[in-house]
Scaffold this active site. Structure first.
Site, PDB file in Angstrom:
ATOM      1  N   GLU A  11       0.824  -1.195   0.000  1.00 47.32           N
ATOM      2  CA  GLU A  11       0.000   0.000   0.000  1.00 47.32           C
ATOM      3  C   GLU A  11       0.869   1.260   0.000  1.00 47.32           C
ATOM      4  O   GLU A  11       1.961   1.278   0.561  1.00 47.32           O
ATOM      5  CB  GLU A  11      -0.933   0.004   1.217  1.00 47.32           C
ATOM      6  N   CYS A  29       3.568   8.610   1.242  1.00 49.93           N
ATOM      7  CA  CYS A  29       4.148   7.644   2.176  1.00 49.93           C
ATOM      8  C   CYS A  29       4.391   6.344   1.414  1.00 49.93           C
ATOM      9  O   CYS A  29       3.445   5.696   0.958  1.00 49.93           O
ATOM     10  CB  CYS A  29       3.165   7.444   3.331  1.00 49.93           C
ATOM     11  N   CYS A  68       6.871  -7.032   7.036  1.00 48.52           N
ATOM     12  CA  CYS A  68       8.020  -6.506   7.773  1.00 48.52           C
ATOM     13  C   CYS A  68       8.489  -7.558   8.755  1.00 48.52           C
ATOM     14  O   CYS A  68       7.684  -8.237   9.382  1.00 48.52           O
ATOM     15  CB  CYS A  68       7.634  -5.235   8.530  1.00 48.52           C
ATOM     16  N   CYS A  72       6.893  -5.411  15.312  1.00 51.31           N
ATOM     17  CA  CYS A  72       6.466  -4.589  16.453  1.00 51.31           C
ATOM     18  C   CYS A  72       5.032  -4.954  16.816  1.00 51.31           C
ATOM     19  O   CYS A  72       4.190  -5.146  15.938  1.00 51.31           O
ATOM     20  CB  CYS A  72       6.560  -3.110  16.104  1.00 51.31           C
ATOM     21  N   CYS A  77       1.933  -2.866  15.471  1.00 51.43           N
ATOM     22  CA  CYS A  77       1.892  -2.505  14.047  1.00 51.43           C
ATOM     23  C   CYS A  77       1.212  -3.583  13.210  1.00 51.43           C
ATOM     24  O   CYS A  77       1.566  -4.759  13.278  1.00 51.43           O
ATOM     25  CB  CYS A  77       3.317  -2.268  13.546  1.00 51.43           C
ATOM     26  N   CYS A  86      -0.860   5.647  10.124  1.00 49.02           N
ATOM     27  CA  CYS A  86       0.390   4.992  10.522  1.00 49.02           C
ATOM     28  C   CYS A  86       0.103   3.645  11.150  1.00 49.02           C
ATOM     29  O   CYS A  86      -0.720   3.526  12.048  1.00 49.02           O
ATOM     30  CB  CYS A  86       1.124   5.802  11.582  1.00 49.02           C
TER      31      CYS A  86
HETATM   32  N1  SAH Z   1       9.497   0.482   9.753  1.00 49.32           N
HETATM   33  C1  SAH Z   1       9.700   1.862   9.919  1.00 49.32           C
HETATM   34  C2  SAH Z   1       8.832   2.711   9.015  1.00 49.32           C
HETATM   35  C3  SAH Z   1       7.392   2.308   8.874  1.00 49.32           C
HETATM   36  S1  SAH Z   1       6.355   2.467  10.280  1.00 49.32           S
HETATM   37  C4  SAH Z   1       9.514   2.273  11.353  1.00 49.32           C
HETATM   38  O1  SAH Z   1       9.023   1.475  12.139  1.00 49.32           O
HETATM   39  O2  SAH Z   1       9.898   3.383  11.694  1.00 49.32           O
HETATM   40  C5  SAH Z   1       6.027   4.208  10.363  1.00 49.32           C
HETATM   41  C6  SAH Z   1       5.602   4.698  11.754  1.00 49.32           C
HETATM   42  O3  SAH Z   1       4.292   4.204  12.127  1.00 49.32           O
HETATM   43  C7  SAH Z   1       6.539   4.201  12.844  1.00 49.32           C
HETATM   44  O4  SAH Z   1       6.894   5.253  13.716  1.00 49.32           O
HETATM   45  C8  SAH Z   1       5.692   3.169  13.540  1.00 49.32           C
HETATM   46  O5  SAH Z   1       6.144   2.941  14.819  1.00 49.32           O
HETATM   47  C9  SAH Z   1       4.336   3.794  13.471  1.00 49.32           C
HETATM   48  N2  SAH Z   1       3.248   2.868  13.779  1.00 49.32           N
HETATM   49  C10 SAH Z   1       3.236   1.533  13.664  1.00 49.32           C
HETATM   50  N3  SAH Z   1       2.054   1.022  14.069  1.00 49.32           N
HETATM   51  C11 SAH Z   1       1.299   2.070  14.456  1.00 49.32           C
HETATM   52  C12 SAH Z   1      -0.038   2.186  14.936  1.00 49.32           C
HETATM   53  N4  SAH Z   1      -0.814   1.131  15.095  1.00 49.32           N
HETATM   54  N5  SAH Z   1      -0.504   3.426  15.211  1.00 49.32           N
HETATM   55  C13 SAH Z   1       0.280   4.509  15.014  1.00 49.32           C
HETATM   56  N6  SAH Z   1       1.531   4.460  14.553  1.00 49.32           N
HETATM   57  C14 SAH Z   1       2.053   3.257  14.270  1.00 49.32           C
HETATM   58 FE1  SF4 Z   2       8.012  -2.960  10.770  1.00 47.85          FE
HETATM   59 FE2  SF4 Z   2       5.756  -1.855  11.613  1.00 47.85          FE
HETATM   60 FE3  SF4 Z   2       7.785  -2.129  13.302  1.00 47.85          FE
HETATM   61 FE4  SF4 Z   2       7.939  -0.321  11.305  1.00 47.85          FE
HETATM   62  S1  SF4 Z   2       6.521  -0.303  13.023  1.00 47.85           S
HETATM   63  S2  SF4 Z   2       9.515  -1.785  11.934  1.00 47.85           S
HETATM   64  S3  SF4 Z   2       6.787  -1.411   9.700  1.00 47.85           S
HETATM   65  S4  SF4 Z   2       6.661  -3.816  12.337  1.00 47.85           S
END
Ligand code: SAH
Ligand code: SF4
Length: 357
Positions: free
Chosen positions: A91, A104, A111, A115, A118, A344
């Site tokens: 996406e 974006c 990934c 996390c 996420c 995000c």
């Molecule tokens: N992998 C990279 C870039 C993609 S994620 C990273 O983690 O930085 C982009 C941003 O979205 C990151 O700061 C991530 O922590 C945040 N993010 C992930 N899940 C989220 C959620 N459920 N709500 C808000 N932000 C989130």
């Molecule tokens: Fe991967 Fe999501 Fe963690 Fe970014 S926030 S590193 S996209 S799992």
């Protein structure tokens, strides 16, 4: 299958033309057609000879990924589900502001970082995207808004790029860097490096290179003020703990200068990391490493099946005020496109509720 020219560096494009028996200076003209004008039809490249156009058509394409679905949120956030030649999907999101906006882009299908908060991370990793697949995401967005040829900085709506879509860009460093070099090249798409932000979960060995090899802005997904907490939500923290990340950030700023602020993204999770004590610990941590830093407080965006809840508005604002009192900018990010799961952390390419694909 014909080779797609999108994603080739200037040198690679010149080499392809030489292979066709053309002078390599033609590469500059072709580059401009591809990246400055956004032309995808070789027949329309009027300053190239008929013979060359025919040869190009026979051997190459400039095809964009297939648009599977396209959704526009009530706040105008625009999300595309794109499919590549091998059927893999990602996406891409455009987040418009008044007179500008950020695209974006994703760097991986899924990934590997995993996390806990996420949605993308719950999808596991399928593969890295190529430079061409990353560049093409921006081109799809430009196609949609008709921003070809590249307008001047002042008049373009698609003014910024954030590498904050699906995937961990520093797990796919080579292709991501190559893509960002193409996107920032002044003879083409020409998004200045000051308008590009790469966000990482903290892949320490590759952070310095963001300055040394690329020179774009850096954002770190911090989300906690000590290792114990961070490891609970970001398992990668056991491998690359906070202190190592902040040391790598110092190296980034040694190269880029202290005025090139690093953004620390901090997700506000209810009853987990949102108290005044958390804020104070965070401030102490930042002072210790003496970085040119600012914060971006991110309200948690829920997704189907997640275990976390967003902090209350009061808590988020109190947290922000404490950071600001300590001298740090700490704006609260406005969630955009939530109704179409474009905010995000909500991106995912597998079938899901709310995503008609
Ligand atoms: N992998 C990279 C870039 C993609 S994620 C990273 O983690 O930085 C982009 C941003 O979205 C990151 O700061 C991530 O922590 C945040 N993010 C992930 N899940 C989220 C959620 N459920 N709500 C808000 N932000 C989130
Ligand atoms: Fe991967 Fe999501 Fe963690 Fe970014 S926030 S590193 S996209 S799992």
């Amino acid at each position: 299958m014909m080779k797609n020219l999108i994603g080739l560096s200037k040198e690679e494009l010149a080499a392809e033309l030489e292979r066709l028996g053309e002078k390599s200076f033609r590469a500059k003209q072709l580059w401009q057609w591809i990246y400055f004008r956004g032309e995808s039809d070789f027949d329309k490249m009027s300053n190239l000879s008929k013979e060359l156009r025919a040869k190009l058509k026979e051997n190459y394409t400039l095809q964009r990924p297939k648009i599977i679905t396209e959704q526009i949120s009530k706040d105008k956030t625009h999300k595309w589900l794109l499919e590549f030649d091998d059927g893999q999907r990602i996406e891409t999101v455009y987040i418009p502001e008044e007179d500008r906006g950020a695209v974006c882009v994703s760097t991986q299908v899924g990934c590997a970082v995993g996390c806990k908060f996420c949605h993308t991370g719950s999808q596991k990793i399928t593969r890295n995207l190529t430079a061409g697949e990353i560049v093409a995401q921006f081109m799809v967005a430009r196609d949609a808004y008709g921003e070809w040829p590249s307008p001047t900085n002042e008049t373009r709506y698609l003014s910024n790029i954030v590498v904050m879509g699906m995937g961990e860009p520093l797990h796919n460093k080579e292709e991501t860097f190559k893509a960002l070099k193409i996107l920032s090249d002044g003879d083409g798409i020409a998004i200045s490096k000051r308008r590009i932000t790469l966000s990482t979960s903290g892949i320490v060995p590759n952070i310095e290179a963001v300055a040394a090899e690329l020179g774009v802005k850096l954002a770190i997904s911090l989300h906690a003020s000590n290792n114990e907490k961070r490891s609970q939500i970001m398992p990668i923290n056991k491998r690359y703990p906070i202190e190592e990340i902040l040391k790598a950030c110092q190296k980034y700023q040694d190269i880029m200068g202290m005025s090139r602020m690093i953004t620390f993204e901090y997700l506000m999770l209810k009853d987990f990391n949102d108290t005044p004590e958390d804020a104070k610990e965070l401030i102490a941590l930042m002072k210790k490493f003496n970085l040119g830093a600012k914060f971006n407080l991110i309200p948690f965006n829920p997704w189907p099946g997640c275990d976390f809840a967003p902090s209350s508005n009061n808590k988020v604002h109190a947290f922000s005020r404490l950071l600001e009192a300590a001298g740090y900018e700490a704006p609260i990010r406005v969630a955009r496109g939530q109704d179409i799961l474009a905010a995000c952390g909500q991106l995912k390419s597998k079938k899901q509720a709310g995503n008609p694909a």
